[in-house]
Structure formats: structure tokens, C-alpha cells
Write a protein that holds these residues in place. Structure first.
Motif, PDB file in Angstrom:
ATOM      1  N   ILE A   5       7.378   3.079  -0.140  1.00 47.03           N
ATOM      2  CA  ILE A   5       6.730   4.012   0.791  1.00 47.03           C
ATOM      3  C   ILE A   5       7.823   4.728   1.569  1.00 47.03           C
ATOM      4  N   ILE A   6       7.733   6.057   1.622  1.00 48.65           N
ATOM      5  CA  ILE A   6       8.756   6.822   2.332  1.00 48.65           C
ATOM      6  C   ILE A   6       8.191   7.710   3.431  1.00 48.65           C
ATOM      7  N   SER A   7       6.863   7.761   3.558  1.00 50.71           N
ATOM      8  CA  SER A   7       6.280   8.562   4.638  1.00 50.71           C
ATOM      9  C   SER A   7       4.944   7.962   5.041  1.00 50.71           C
ATOM     10  N   MET A   8       4.588   8.206   6.291  1.00 49.55           N
ATOM     11  CA  MET A   8       3.318   7.702   6.786  1.00 49.55           C
ATOM     12  C   MET A   8       2.890   8.504   8.005  1.00 49.55           C
ATOM     13  N   ASP A   9       1.595   8.477   8.252  1.00 55.88           N
ATOM     14  CA  ASP A   9       1.057   9.035   9.482  1.00 55.88           C
ATOM     15  C   ASP A   9      -0.219   8.282   9.807  1.00 55.88           C
ATOM     16  N   VAL A  10      -0.530   8.168  11.078  1.00 51.81           N
ATOM     17  CA  VAL A  10      -1.783   7.553  11.512  1.00 51.81           C
ATOM     18  C   VAL A  10      -2.688   8.645  12.055  1.00 51.81           C
ATOM     19  N   HIS A  11      -3.968   8.456  11.867  1.00 46.83           N
ATOM     20  CA  HIS A  11      -4.942   9.427  12.350  1.00 46.83           C
ATOM     21  C   HIS A  11      -4.926   9.419  13.875  1.00 46.83           C
ATOM     22  N   PRO A  12      -5.060  10.593  14.511  1.00 48.55           N
ATOM     23  CA  PRO A  12      -4.978  10.650  15.976  1.00 48.55           C
ATOM     24  C   PRO A  12      -6.133   9.991  16.716  1.00 48.55           C
ATOM     25  N   THR A  13      -7.290   9.786  16.070  1.00 47.17           N
ATOM     26  CA  THR A  13      -8.417   9.177  16.778  1.00 47.17           C
ATOM     27  C   THR A  13      -9.080   8.040  16.009  1.00 47.17           C
ATOM     28  N   GLN A  14      -8.860   7.930  14.724  1.00 44.08           N
ATOM     29  CA  GLN A  14      -9.494   6.904  13.900  1.00 44.08           C
ATOM     30  C   GLN A  14      -8.465   5.857  13.461  1.00 44.08           C
ATOM     31  N   PRO A  15      -8.892   4.634  13.158  1.00 41.06           N
ATOM     32  CA  PRO A  15      -7.962   3.592  12.708  1.00 41.06           C
ATOM     33  C   PRO A  15      -7.610   3.747  11.226  1.00 41.06           C
ATOM     34  N   LEU A  16      -6.971   4.863  10.898  1.00 43.99           N
ATOM     35  CA  LEU A  16      -6.615   5.178   9.512  1.00 43.99           C
ATOM     36  C   LEU A  16      -5.121   5.445   9.403  1.00 43.99           C
ATOM     37  N   VAL A  17      -4.543   5.081   8.254  1.00 41.81           N
ATOM     38  CA  VAL A  17      -3.141   5.363   7.986  1.00 41.81           C
ATOM     39  C   VAL A  17      -3.044   6.015   6.612  1.00 41.81           C
ATOM     40  N   ALA A  18      -2.196   7.038   6.525  1.00 38.94           N
ATOM     41  CA  ALA A  18      -1.895   7.682   5.242  1.00 38.94           C
ATOM     42  C   ALA A  18      -0.453   7.358   4.898  1.00 38.94           C
ATOM     43  N   THR A  19      -0.223   6.887   3.669  1.00 38.52           N
ATOM     44  CA  THR A  19       1.121   6.544   3.232  1.00 38.52           C
ATOM     45  C   THR A  19       1.457   7.328   1.976  1.00 38.52           C
ATOM     46  N   GLY A  20       2.712   7.789   1.900  1.00 39.49           N
ATOM     47  CA  GLY A  20       3.200   8.502   0.729  1.00 39.49           C
ATOM     48  C   GLY A  20       4.340   7.722   0.105  1.00 39.49           C
ATOM     49  N   ALA A  21       4.396   7.703  -1.235  1.00 40.32           N
ATOM     50  CA  ALA A  21       5.371   6.859  -1.916  1.00 40.32           C
ATOM     51  C   ALA A  21       6.218   7.636  -2.917  1.00 40.32           C
ATOM     52  N   LEU A  22       7.252   6.967  -3.360  1.00 39.67           N
ATOM     53  CA  LEU A  22       8.170   7.536  -4.346  1.00 39.67           C
ATOM     54  C   LEU A  22       7.492   7.844  -5.673  1.00 39.67           C
ATOM     55  N   ASP A  23       6.369   7.181  -5.965  1.00 37.76           N
ATOM     56  CA  ASP A  23       5.661   7.431  -7.223  1.00 37.76           C
ATOM     57  C   ASP A  23       4.766   8.667  -7.164  1.00 37.76           C
ATOM     58  N   GLY A  24       4.799   9.390  -6.037  1.00 38.68           N
ATOM     59  CA  GLY A  24       4.008  10.604  -5.899  1.00 38.68           C
ATOM     60  C   GLY A  24       2.576  10.347  -5.468  1.00 38.68           C
ATOM     61  N   SER A  25       2.254   9.132  -5.066  1.00 37.24           N
ATOM     62  CA  SER A  25       0.884   8.817  -4.665  1.00 37.24           C
ATOM     63  C   SER A  25       0.755   8.783  -3.148  1.00 37.24           C
ATOM     64  N   VAL A  26      -0.471   9.013  -2.702  1.00 41.23           N
ATOM     65  CA  VAL A  26      -0.828   8.921  -1.287  1.00 41.23           C
ATOM     66  C   VAL A  26      -2.033   7.996  -1.194  1.00 41.23           C
ATOM     67  N   ARG A  27      -1.987   7.077  -0.232  1.00 40.45           N
ATOM     68  CA  ARG A  27      -3.103   6.180   0.021  1.00 40.45           C
ATOM     69  C   ARG A  27      -3.571   6.398   1.454  1.00 40.45           C
ATOM     70  N   ILE A  28      -4.891   6.491   1.628  1.00 39.72           N
ATOM     71  CA  ILE A  28      -5.480   6.538   2.964  1.00 39.72           C
ATOM     72  C   ILE A  28      -6.257   5.243   3.120  1.00 39.72           C
ATOM     73  N   SER A  29      -5.916   4.489   4.171  1.00 38.24           N
ATOM     74  CA  SER A  29      -6.472   3.148   4.329  1.00 38.24           C
ATOM     75  C   SER A  29      -6.928   2.893   5.753  1.00 38.24           C
ATOM     76  N   GLN A  30      -7.832   1.942   5.908  1.00 38.21           N
ATOM     77  CA  GLN A  30      -8.258   1.487   7.222  1.00 38.21           C
ATOM     78  C   GLN A  30      -7.203   0.523   7.758  1.00 38.21           C
ATOM     79  N   VAL A  31      -6.754   0.745   8.968  1.00 37.99           N
ATOM     80  CA  VAL A  31      -5.715  -0.098   9.553  1.00 37.99           C
ATOM     81  C   VAL A  31      -6.214  -1.517   9.776  1.00 37.99           C
ATOM     82  N   ARG A  32      -7.392  -1.679  10.333  1.00 38.36           N
ATOM     83  CA  ARG A  32      -7.895  -3.009  10.711  1.00 38.36           C
ATOM     84  C   ARG A  32      -8.218  -3.903   9.518  1.00 38.36           C
ATOM     85  N   LYS A  33      -8.849  -3.327   8.496  1.00 43.36           N
ATOM     86  CA  LYS A  33      -9.309  -4.134   7.368  1.00 43.36           C
ATOM     87  C   LYS A  33      -8.396  -4.052   6.150  1.00 43.36           C
TER      88      LYS A  33
END
Length: 135
Positions: free
Chosen positions: A85-113
Motif C-alpha cells: 500500500i502506498i497511498s491512503m485517505d480517510v473519509h471526512p465524515t464516515q468511518p471509511l478508508v481508501a487505500t491504493g497499492a502498487l498492483d494498481g488496485s484501490v480498496r474502500i473499506s469500513q474502518v471499524r469492521k
């Protein structure tokens, strides 16, 4: 370089090219998060300031308690990033994180679960250097 700060602007998160991430008070290091197996490339506070999320070249994303440095949970395994993983951001109001990786993929996930909500796979040989969460 941008250094993410907590919502109250009292603490900042800094990932280093080692397997650790530091949370700093205005004057001193308040917490060290150790547990990744490779270099920590990104780290941010969640929007409510109750968690720190870090990403690493080991392909994992970890959610930490900023007060005591314990790892609350770790994103890894099936359906998670296969490369660092080389990049990330968290949503400004929701418990969500977006991660970007060297394989060209992006995952959007719930932080708590730790539940993956969305996977974006790029068909070309692309590295995701930046992800941004928006309202």
C-alpha cells in the motif's frame, strides 16, 4: 510532504520508511505504532480522531488506538491488496478508508469492521500513487 493531523489539531501522524509509524504531539512523539512487517508508507487519523490508520509495503492496513498504541485490527488476506500500500485517505465524515497499492488496485473499506465495500482494479500496469476521499 503533507503530515496528517488529528481533527483537534493537537497530534500528527508520520509514516517513516521503516516498519513503524509515529504519532507526535506538538512538541514530542506521543506514540509509536509497531507491527507492520515492512515499511510504513502512509498514516492518517480517522475523522473523529479515535483511530489511526496506517498502510505498509507489507500489503496490510492497520487500525490503531492512538492512546495506547494497540492494533485494533488489520486488513489482510483474501480480497485484500496483494502488493504494498502506498497511498491512503480517510473519509471526512464516515468511518471509511481508501487505500491504493502498487498492483494498481484501490480498496474502500469500513474502518471499524474491516469490511471491504469496493474494489477497483486497473487493467493496465499502473501504480496508484494517490487516493482521495470526498463527501
Amino acid at each position: 510532504m503533507i503530515v496528517p493531523v488529528s481533527p483537534a489539531r493537537v497530534f500528527c501522524v508520520r509514516a517513516f520508511l521503516r516498519a513503524v509509524c509515529f504519532v507526535w504531539c506538538v512538541r514530542a512523539c506521543e506514540q509509536v505504532f509497531a507491527g507492520h512487517e515492512d515499511e510504513v508508507t502512509c498514516g492518517m487519523f480517522t475523522s473523529n480522531g479515535r483511530s489511526v490508520v496506517t498502510g505498509s509495503l507489507d500489503g496490510t492496513c492497520r487500525v490503531w488506538n492512538p492512546k495506547d498504541g494497540t492494533c485494533r485490527h488489520q486488513f489482510q488476506g483474501y480480497q485484500w491488496h496483494e502488493t504494498g500500500i502506498i497511498s491512503m485517505d480517510v473519509h471526512p465524515t464516515q468511518p471509511l478508508v481508501a487505500t491504493g497499492a502498487l498492483d494498481g488496485s484501490v480498496r474502500i473499506s469500513q474502518v471499524r469492521k474491516g469490511k471491504i465495500l469496493c474494489v477497483v482494479l486497473v487493467t493496465l500496469s499502473v501504480v496508484v500513487f494517490c487516493v482521495t476521499a470526498a463527501l
